[in-house]
Design an enzyme around this catalytic site. Sequence first.
Site, PDB file in Angstrom:
ATOM      1  N   ASP A   1       9.379  -9.427   3.121  1.00 21.47           N
ATOM      2  CA  ASP A   1       9.103  -9.166   1.451  1.00 21.47           C
ATOM      3  C   ASP A   1       9.709  -8.338   0.519  1.00 21.47           C
ATOM      4  O   ASP A   1       9.711  -7.258   1.093  1.00 21.47           O
ATOM      5  CB  ASP A   1       7.760  -9.280   1.142  1.00 21.47           C
ATOM      6  CG  ASP A   1       7.140  -9.345  -0.306  1.00 21.47           C
ATOM      7  OD1 ASP A   1       7.580 -10.138  -0.989  1.00 21.47           O
ATOM      8  OD2 ASP A   1       6.668  -8.334  -0.563  1.00 21.47           O
TER       9      ASP A   1
ATOM     10  N   ASP B   1       0.278  -9.323  -4.939  1.00 18.11           N
ATOM     11  CA  ASP B   1       1.628  -8.804  -4.781  1.00 18.11           C
ATOM     12  C   ASP B   1       1.379  -7.262  -5.888  1.00 18.11           C
ATOM     13  O   ASP B   1       2.152  -6.867  -6.306  1.00 18.11           O
ATOM     14  CB  ASP B   1       2.536  -9.639  -5.659  1.00 18.11           C
ATOM     15  CG  ASP B   1       4.158  -8.919  -5.097  1.00 18.11           C
ATOM     16  OD1 ASP B   1       4.190  -7.956  -4.339  1.00 18.11           O
ATOM     17  OD2 ASP B   1       5.168  -9.420  -5.567  1.00 18.11           O
TER      18      ASP B   1
ATOM     19  N   HIS C   1      10.118 -14.470   1.495  1.00 14.87           N
ATOM     20  CA  HIS C   1      10.295 -14.199  -0.115  1.00 14.87           C
ATOM     21  C   HIS C   1      11.760 -14.761  -0.349  1.00 14.87           C
ATOM     22  O   HIS C   1      12.934 -14.850   0.324  1.00 14.87           O
ATOM     23  CB  HIS C   1      10.677 -12.590   0.041  1.00 14.87           C
ATOM     24  CG  HIS C   1      11.390 -12.056  -1.302  1.00 14.87           C
ATOM     25  ND1 HIS C   1      10.580 -11.141  -1.995  1.00 14.87           N
ATOM     26  CD2 HIS C   1      12.358 -12.104  -1.752  1.00 14.87           C
ATOM     27  CE1 HIS C   1      11.467 -10.926  -2.896  1.00 14.87           C
ATOM     28  NE2 HIS C   1      12.500 -11.430  -2.903  1.00 14.87           N
TER      29      HIS C   1
ATOM     30  N   LEU D   1       0.781  -1.298   0.167  1.00 15.72           N
ATOM     31  CA  LEU D   1      -0.011   0.010   0.037  1.00 15.72           C
ATOM     32  C   LEU D   1       0.837   1.307  -0.131  1.00 15.72           C
ATOM     33  O   LEU D   1       0.442   2.572  -0.125  1.00 15.72           O
ATOM     34  CB  LEU D   1      -0.869  -0.018   1.266  1.00 15.72           C
ATOM     35  CG  LEU D   1      -2.061  -0.928   1.353  1.00 15.72           C
ATOM     36  CD1 LEU D   1      -2.981  -1.183   2.228  1.00 15.72           C
ATOM     37  CD2 LEU D   1      -2.846  -1.003   0.055  1.00 15.72           C
TER      38      LEU D   1
HETATM   39 ZN   LIG Z   1       5.606  -8.088  -2.815  1.00 21.67          ZN
END
Ligand SMILES: [Zn+2]
Length: 428
Positions: free
Chosen positions: A152, A305, A179, A63
């Site tokens: 991530d 994503d 990740h 975001l």
């Molecule tokens: Zn991501």
Amino acid sequence: MKILIKGGHVVDIKMGLDKPIDILIENGKISEIGDNLELSSGDIIDASGKYVLPGLVDAHCHLRDPGFEYKEDIESGTKSAAAGGFTSIACMPNTSPVIDNQSIVKYIINKAKQEGVVNVYPIGSISKGLKGEELSEIGELKFAGAVALSDDGKPLKSSSLMKKALEYSSMFDITMISHCEDLELADEGVMNEGYQSTILGLKGIPSASEEIMVARDIILSEYTKVPIHIAHVSTELSVDLIRFAKKRGVKVTCETCPHYFVLTDEACDEFNTYAKVNPPLRTKKDVKAIIEGLKDGTIDIIATDHAPHHIDEKNVEFDNAANGMVGFETAFPLAITYLVKPGHISIKDLVEKMCVNPSKILGLNKGTLEIGNSADIVIVDVDEEFTVDIEKFQSKSKNSPFNGFSLKGSIYYTIVNGKILVREKVML
Ligand SMILES: [Zn+2]
């Protein structure tokens, strides 16, 4: 205060529903489900010919708030989510400052309450400042409302820190999302290593850079007996490794994103920076394996994503362009068009992967239309065709390689906590 959804085909895994039936909403909650329900006063939605599904749940988005509000903020990001049929979203911690302490978690939760239109769940970072050196205050993050932990965007390079992080996550009962990328192997590559990268003369990222870390994290999960969730799986061998681990009883789950079952590295042709993403778009054989993994249940979740970037970060040389693409407003129609319509998976399977499993893995009480639950609902027409127009996106950013794509799966209504956000395809 009352809304009646009439005649829509309801799919709900928990209740075992897959047929036309009416739904009544009262005071923001689902109050009744049955045939031929009536309403004397209130809002009646004619949903005949459409599917009525639990609101979509996204386990992985960005975001950009706080710190990068020129790309997206909580208001624009949640509007973009609602436009795409998402009613609950979990946002990654690579903001500025990083979500590595309770004050940032609280900032996001409070801002989402004031300015957001869908339910927002922050994900805290595993390591302080995403530096991979020392663990964040995991208990504090969980207590403040973080639903998961992830670095991530970056891998956790140290295996011993990952092992420790898994042990702590189990202690605090919080989901770990990994990740998977070996940065030394990736070696600042900018697209998938192979024929296309050679043709374009761009530095490649070998698929092994993802797979090695998938293998490591599976091994650590088996060793510690702690569940792990693998983010954005993109290669054939990653899918095979996870399938193998699941057979062994390892508590591993994983997600992929629409671009990994729709596009290949050929999308980078003509140095199209909108196709630059991390992990990179792979080859036809990988796309086939991702679809196989979705079909046989190896891949649990379809996440977006959603990664907004300003046009100035994409209108540069491929080498210097930012990684990522916006995803909220194309995810569901891409899944309908490329998975459901060709017969790879059913609408029911899609509800599992976009509603039920993300809720389960993040520990959210979402993904079902059971009586008493908050009325988070999406109403869709899966046959209606439309053309993707990035200029119409609610997101502040327009970095999508799907502009001009002809897709099926229009979002007619998005309802969050009984409030209609999208009505007849129009954002209110
Ligand atoms: Zn991501």
